[in-house]
Design a protein around this motif. Sequence first.
Motif, PDB file in Angstrom:
ATOM      1  N   HIS A 117       0.882  -1.175   0.000  1.00 22.28           N
ATOM      2  CA  HIS A 117       0.000   0.000   0.000  1.00 22.28           C
ATOM      3  C   HIS A 117       0.919   1.224   0.000  1.00 22.28           C
ATOM      4  N   LEU A 118       0.768   2.095  -0.981  1.00 20.75           N
ATOM      5  CA  LEU A 118       1.605   3.289  -1.073  1.00 20.75           C
ATOM      6  C   LEU A 118       0.706   4.517  -1.164  1.00 20.75           C
ATOM      7  N   ILE A 119       0.669   5.291  -0.086  1.00 25.66           N
ATOM      8  CA  ILE A 119      -0.127   6.531  -0.044  1.00 25.66           C
ATOM      9  C   ILE A 119       0.786   7.694  -0.428  1.00 25.66           C
ATOM     10  N   PHE A 120       0.298   8.559  -1.311  1.00 30.73           N
ATOM     11  CA  PHE A 120       1.133   9.699  -1.714  1.00 30.73           C
ATOM     12  C   PHE A 120       0.316  10.985  -1.754  1.00 30.73           C
ATOM     13  N   SER A 121       1.014  12.088  -1.540  1.00 27.87           N
ATOM     14  CA  SER A 121       0.384  13.413  -1.549  1.00 27.87           C
ATOM     15  C   SER A 121       0.340  13.956  -2.969  1.00 27.87           C
ATOM     16  N   GLU A 122      -0.754  14.637  -3.294  1.00 26.20           N
ATOM     17  CA  GLU A 122      -0.847  15.310  -4.594  1.00 26.20           C
ATOM     18  C   GLU A 122      -0.308  16.735  -4.517  1.00 26.20           C
ATOM     19  N   ARG A 123       0.020  17.177  -3.294  1.00 21.24           N
ATOM     20  CA  ARG A 123       0.548  18.526  -3.072  1.00 21.24           C
ATOM     21  C   ARG A 123       1.968  18.439  -2.540  1.00 21.24           C
ATOM     22  N   ARG A 124       2.721  19.521  -2.708  1.00 26.95           N
ATOM     23  CA  ARG A 124       4.082  19.599  -2.183  1.00 26.95           C
ATOM     24  C   ARG A 124       4.184  20.774  -1.210  1.00 26.95           C
ATOM     25  N   LEU A 125       5.064  20.635  -0.232  1.00 26.83           N
ATOM     26  CA  LEU A 125       5.275  21.725   0.730  1.00 26.83           C
ATOM     27  C   LEU A 125       5.888  22.929   0.027  1.00 26.83           C
ATOM     28  N   LEU A 126       5.389  24.102   0.351  1.00 28.20           N
ATOM     29  CA  LEU A 126       5.990  25.328  -0.160  1.00 28.20           C
ATOM     30  C   LEU A 126       7.289  25.607   0.594  1.00 28.20           C
ATOM     31  N   ALA A 127       8.229  26.248  -0.065  1.00 29.32           N
ATOM     32  CA  ALA A 127       9.487  26.614   0.602  1.00 29.32           C
ATOM     33  C   ALA A 127       9.224  27.562   1.766  1.00 29.32           C
ATOM     34  N   GLU A 128       8.273  28.469   1.580  1.00 27.38           N
ATOM     35  CA  GLU A 128       7.832  29.393   2.630  1.00 27.38           C
ATOM     36  C   GLU A 128       6.308  29.419   2.632  1.00 27.38           C
ATOM     37  N   PRO A 129       5.677  29.377   3.821  1.00 27.28           N
ATOM     38  CA  PRO A 129       4.208  29.440   3.863  1.00 27.28           C
ATOM     39  C   PRO A 129       3.684  30.700   3.171  1.00 27.28           C
ATOM     40  N   GLU A 130       2.571  30.560   2.492  1.00 31.33           N
ATOM     41  CA  GLU A 130       1.931  31.696   1.823  1.00 31.33           C
ATOM     42  C   GLU A 130       0.826  32.217   2.738  1.00 31.33           C
ATOM     43  N   VAL A 131       0.988  33.461   3.202  1.00 30.37           N
ATOM     44  CA  VAL A 131       0.061  34.042   4.189  1.00 30.37           C
ATOM     45  C   VAL A 131      -0.665  35.228   3.566  1.00 30.37           C
ATOM     46  N   LYS A 132      -1.999  35.266   3.749  1.00 33.50           N
ATOM     47  CA  LYS A 132      -2.797  36.378   3.243  1.00 33.50           C
ATOM     48  C   LYS A 132      -3.309  37.189   4.433  1.00 33.50           C
ATOM     49  N   ILE A 133      -2.981  38.509   4.429  1.00 34.25           N
ATOM     50  CA  ILE A 133      -3.363  39.421   5.509  1.00 34.25           C
ATOM     51  C   ILE A 133      -4.581  40.228   5.077  1.00 34.25           C
ATOM     52  N   ALA A 134      -5.563  40.335   5.958  1.00 33.10           N
ATOM     53  CA  ALA A 134      -6.792  41.077   5.646  1.00 33.10           C
ATOM     54  C   ALA A 134      -6.535  42.575   5.639  1.00 33.10           C
ATOM     55  N   THR A 135      -6.886  43.236   4.548  1.00 31.67           N
ATOM     56  CA  THR A 135      -6.761  44.705   4.477  1.00 31.67           C
ATOM     57  C   THR A 135      -8.021  45.377   5.009  1.00 31.67           C
ATOM     58  N   ARG A 136      -9.069  44.574   5.240  1.00 24.50           N
ATOM     59  CA  ARG A 136     -10.300  44.991   5.900  1.00 24.50           C
ATOM     60  C   ARG A 136     -10.904  43.742   6.515  1.00 24.50           C
ATOM     61  N   SER A 137     -11.952  43.890   7.241  1.00 26.60           N
ATOM     62  CA  SER A 137     -12.574  42.732   7.883  1.00 26.60           C
ATOM     63  C   SER A 137     -13.058  41.741   6.823  1.00 26.60           C
ATOM     64  N   VAL A 138     -12.840  40.454   7.101  1.00 29.98           N
ATOM     65  CA  VAL A 138     -13.214  39.399   6.170  1.00 29.98           C
ATOM     66  C   VAL A 138     -14.205  38.481   6.867  1.00 29.98           C
ATOM     67  N   PHE A 139     -15.281  38.096   6.151  1.00 28.43           N
ATOM     68  CA  PHE A 139     -16.371  37.336   6.757  1.00 28.43           C
ATOM     69  C   PHE A 139     -16.512  35.961   6.095  1.00 28.43           C
ATOM     70  N   PHE A 140     -16.764  34.934   6.936  1.00 28.83           N
ATOM     71  CA  PHE A 140     -16.958  33.571   6.445  1.00 28.83           C
ATOM     72  C   PHE A 140     -18.243  33.004   7.037  1.00 28.83           C
ATOM     73  N   ASP A 141     -19.042  32.307   6.193  1.00 29.52           N
ATOM     74  CA  ASP A 141     -20.284  31.714   6.697  1.00 29.52           C
ATOM     75  C   ASP A 141     -20.025  30.346   7.338  1.00 29.52           C
ATOM     76  N   GLU A 142     -21.094  29.638   7.688  1.00 32.35           N
ATOM     77  CA  GLU A 142     -20.955  28.366   8.426  1.00 32.35           C
ATOM     78  C   GLU A 142     -20.205  27.294   7.632  1.00 32.35           C
ATOM     79  N   THR A 143     -20.253  27.386   6.313  1.00 32.35           N
ATOM     80  CA  THR A 143     -19.591  26.379   5.480  1.00 32.35           C
ATOM     81  C   THR A 143     -18.125  26.707   5.221  1.00 32.35           C
ATOM     82  N   GLY A 144     -17.658  27.855   5.730  1.00 33.12           N
ATOM     83  CA  GLY A 144     -16.288  28.265   5.489  1.00 33.12           C
ATOM     84  C   GLY A 144     -16.124  29.082   4.225  1.00 33.12           C
ATOM     85  N   LYS A 145     -17.253  29.385   3.565  1.00 36.14           N
ATOM     86  CA  LYS A 145     -17.193  30.166   2.338  1.00 36.14           C
ATOM     87  C   LYS A 145     -17.137  31.652   2.657  1.00 36.14           C
ATOM     88  N   ARG A 146     -16.279  32.371   1.973  1.00 34.40           N
ATOM     89  CA  ARG A 146     -16.130  33.813   2.209  1.00 34.40           C
ATOM     90  C   ARG A 146     -17.323  34.564   1.630  1.00 34.40           C
TER      91      ARG A 146
END
Length: 473
Positions: A117-146
């Motif tokens: 059994h060989l499990i593999f990831s379809e994604r690769r680690l980024l060299a540096e995490p990609e972070v998004k900073i809010a320039t104004r308030s950001v809202f998400f509903d119960e499903t996690g949708k913005r």
Amino acid sequence: MTRHSFIQMSKLSNVRGRISYITSHAKQENLYATYRTADHSFWSNLARESQQEFQRSGAEGKCIEARELIIALPEAYTQYEPQQVLEDFTEEFRRRYDVECVSALHHNKRKTNYHIHLIFSERRLLAEPEVKIATRSVFFDETGKRVRTKKEITGEDGQIRKGCAVIPKGGIYEQHLFTVKDGRFKSEPFLEEVKRNYTALINRHIADPEQHLRVFNPDSIYLPTKKIGKNNPKAAEIEADNAARQEWNRTADMALVSGIAEAKILEVKKEEIHQKASQSIKAHGWLPNLFRSIVNKAKEFLQNLIRQTELPPKPVLNLDMSEFRTMQKLMIRVQDRAREIRSLQEEVPKLKTQLAETKGIFKGRERKELEVKIRRTEEKISAMLEELPEILKEDGYPDVWAFMATYRKVEAVVEQYNRDLAEWERTVREKRRPAEKERHAPPEKESVRDQLRRLQAEGRTQKPKRKTHDMER
């Protein structure tokens, strides 16, 4: 019978649970080795980010967090050190595709199926995490949708609804540790490439060429059969399905030997099986009994073609070239066997007609004798069809298709040699002066012999188009 590799890929919607299952001695009765190229935190972060991406996408169904390959190994591999085998197979995948893996080497409960059994990831680690900073308030509903405004997540009481979230200005509202999924992992060419690569790797450690595995060709004249896993509730259904497929495959062998072109057999397979099965599924859904009926009717259709086709004449041994003479003798043997089979096949309808005409309360014993005779004749036909490829295997050809393809090529080479020789003899006869005769040399038999040997070697090692266990597990 030619053996084919079994390599299956599946999607994982709970990668951490699956890893726990395949690597646990408590859950696996015959677990021999485990191997990881990344630690537990990698897979936890991967699962979390995959779920977040899935929620943001608004897609339906289940989130695919990773993928898993099941690679069946020949029993010969049990003589090798399990940990080394597992690491070699896992690192091969990691080197080739540059993704992290978790693997385990098992036997099934009855110890009849040695596999990885060989499990593999379809994604690769980024060299540096990609972070998004809010320039104004950001809202998400119960499903996690913005959503765009606070009003969209506010209840009638003026309060933020439970499960909704507000990220204030300056806060982190989205973070990525991984790349997007590599799209090639969901493609058919990827799985075919994996099958070829791992089949070659498996064969590298099998000394006897006769035991080498081969990749099944879905575009061949044959139908694949299915693996039956342990405690499979549909075992009886799959077994019946496999029996129908094997009957078709044997009939396809018989058609090749009877002189029916491969293209014609493929046409019958496409029109009488694939197209009719596709129409049936669209109209009624998947009905196993109906599919078996389609395969059986296609087999009968092909048998009728065989009956209507005159067997090609026996080859004439008219050239003193040992390589070709050997192939001609093999051809004679399989054609003689084919004639025996056809004779029996023609007898069955006559017996069935005789049985249908044997009526009356005093004919019970006669009917029973006819039924026994029909059953024994059909069993004999099936056994003879199964033995047909074995005649050719004695000389190194993996199956009927490989031999017939090679024979036709060799036959063409020899025919061309005979044409060239006849032309030379005609030219020499027409030349009157000895000096002119010397300018024309006869075609060299040695070069033709070398060409025949090369074609025969290719025929004995080429990938066959034969039945296989390369579907469900």
